[in-house]
Motif scaffolding. Structure first.
Motif, PDB file in Angstrom:
ATOM      1  N   THR A 182      -3.716   4.036  -1.820  1.00 20.58           N
ATOM      2  CA  THR A 182      -4.125   2.858  -2.573  1.00 20.58           C
ATOM      3  C   THR A 182      -3.458   1.619  -1.990  1.00 20.58           C
ATOM      4  OG1 THR A 182      -4.445   1.948  -4.796  1.00 20.58           O
ATOM      5  CG2 THR A 182      -2.331   3.011  -4.371  1.00 20.58           C
ATOM      6  N   VAL A 183      -4.083   0.490  -2.290  1.00 25.82           N
ATOM      7  CA  VAL A 183      -3.616  -0.811  -1.799  1.00 25.82           C
ATOM      8  C   VAL A 183      -3.599  -1.767  -2.994  1.00 25.82           C
ATOM      9  CG1 VAL A 183      -4.203  -2.737  -0.247  1.00 25.82           C
ATOM     10  CG2 VAL A 183      -4.571  -0.379   0.500  1.00 25.82           C
ATOM     11  N   CYS A 185     -13.470   5.817   5.482  1.00 27.46           N
ATOM     12  CA  CYS A 185     -12.470   5.354   6.458  1.00 27.46           C
ATOM     13  C   CYS A 185     -12.545   6.073   7.799  1.00 27.46           C
ATOM     14  CB  CYS A 185     -11.062   5.529   5.894  1.00 27.46           C
ATOM     15  SG  CYS A 185     -10.701   4.481   4.480  1.00 27.46           S
ATOM     16  N   TYR A 219      -4.999  -7.251  -1.828  1.00 25.67           N
ATOM     17  CA  TYR A 219      -5.054  -7.005  -0.382  1.00 25.67           C
ATOM     18  C   TYR A 219      -6.203  -6.076   0.005  1.00 25.67           C
ATOM     19  CZ  TYR A 219      -0.549  -9.254   0.329  1.00 25.67           C
ATOM     20  OH  TYR A 219       0.476 -10.169   0.394  1.00 25.67           O
ATOM     21  N   ARG A 220      -6.999  -5.654  -0.958  1.00 27.45           N
ATOM     22  CA  ARG A 220      -8.109  -4.740  -0.655  1.00 27.45           C
ATOM     23  C   ARG A 220      -9.168  -5.456   0.171  1.00 27.45           C
ATOM     24  NH1 ARG A 220      -8.158  -1.580  -6.450  1.00 27.45           N
ATOM     25  NH2 ARG A 220      -6.171  -0.545  -6.064  1.00 27.45           N
ATOM     26  N   GLY A 221      -9.828  -4.689   1.026  1.00 32.90           N
ATOM     27  CA  GLY A 221     -10.871  -5.261   1.873  1.00 32.90           C
ATOM     28  C   GLY A 221     -10.323  -5.901   3.139  1.00 32.90           C
ATOM     29  N   PHE A 263     -13.254   8.013  -0.648  1.00 28.81           N
ATOM     30  CA  PHE A 263     -12.676   6.887   0.094  1.00 28.81           C
ATOM     31  C   PHE A 263     -12.402   7.254   1.558  1.00 28.81           C
ATOM     32  CE2 PHE A 263      -9.092   4.264   1.498  1.00 28.81           C
ATOM     33  CZ  PHE A 263      -9.686   3.022   1.385  1.00 28.81           C
ATOM     34  N   ALA A 316      -5.767   0.084   4.287  1.00 28.66           N
ATOM     35  CA  ALA A 316      -5.863   1.548   4.211  1.00 28.66           C
ATOM     36  C   ALA A 316      -6.156   2.130   5.597  1.00 28.66           C
ATOM     37  CB  ALA A 316      -6.935   1.964   3.211  1.00 28.66           C
ATOM     38  N   PRO A 341      -4.507  -4.562  -5.286  1.00 27.60           N
ATOM     39  CA  PRO A 341      -5.860  -5.133  -5.369  1.00 27.60           C
ATOM     40  C   PRO A 341      -6.064  -6.434  -4.593  1.00 27.60           C
ATOM     41  CG  PRO A 341      -5.221  -4.270  -7.502  1.00 27.60           C
ATOM     42  CD  PRO A 341      -4.004  -4.147  -6.612  1.00 27.60           C
ATOM     43  N   GLY A 348       0.826  -1.196   0.000  1.00 29.93           N
ATOM     44  CA  GLY A 348       0.000   0.000   0.000  1.00 29.93           C
ATOM     45  C   GLY A 348       0.860   1.246   0.000  1.00 29.93           C
TER      46      GLY A 348
END
Length: 123
Positions: A72-73, A112, A77-79, A108, A83, A75, A55
């Motif tokens: 950004t992270v 968060c 590792y997203r979710g 975004f 972040a 893809p 990230g």
């Protein structure tokens, strides 16, 4: 863990930043990296998990606040809360008292911040 950007991480940083829609163009990506290298109040941090950089978060520092310019992270590792962890570590570093969003990161960051505040309230 957050790692402050240095020139030796340039290719990794550019790869991570390229996941952001507005940074797809190579010329724009180079301009962004140059700004983080040359502007004293622009700070770029990479998130390292085990031996992998997954990230990146870039901020514009104004007094004790940080405006999130890029986040950004990878893809895959997203979710997974990466972040949120990056933002939490930025706040916990003591360098910034307030996190804000710019126009591009606002949708975004708005998602968060309540999660971050919830985490703070439970401590």
């Amino acid at each position: 863990m957050l790692i402050r950007y240095k020139k030796s991480l340039e290719k990794i940083a550019m790869g991570l930043l390229s996941f952001m829609p507005q940074e797809k163009d190579v010329k724009r990506l180079m301009e962004t990296i140059n700004a983080y290298e040359q502007e004293d109040n622009w700070h770029l941090f990479l998130w390292k998990k085990d031996e992998e950089y997954i990230g990146i978060v870039g901020v514009l520092e104004e007094d004790s606040s940080a405006t999130i310019q890029h986040i950004t992270v990878v893809p895959s590792y997203r979710g997974e809360g990466v972040a949120i962890a990056m933002l939490k570590e930025l706040l916990n570093s003591g360098q910034f008292k307030v996190l804000k969003a710019n126009e591009e990161t606002e949708p975004f960051i708005k998602k968060c911040l309540p999660i971050l505040e919830e985490a703070d309230d439970s401590n």
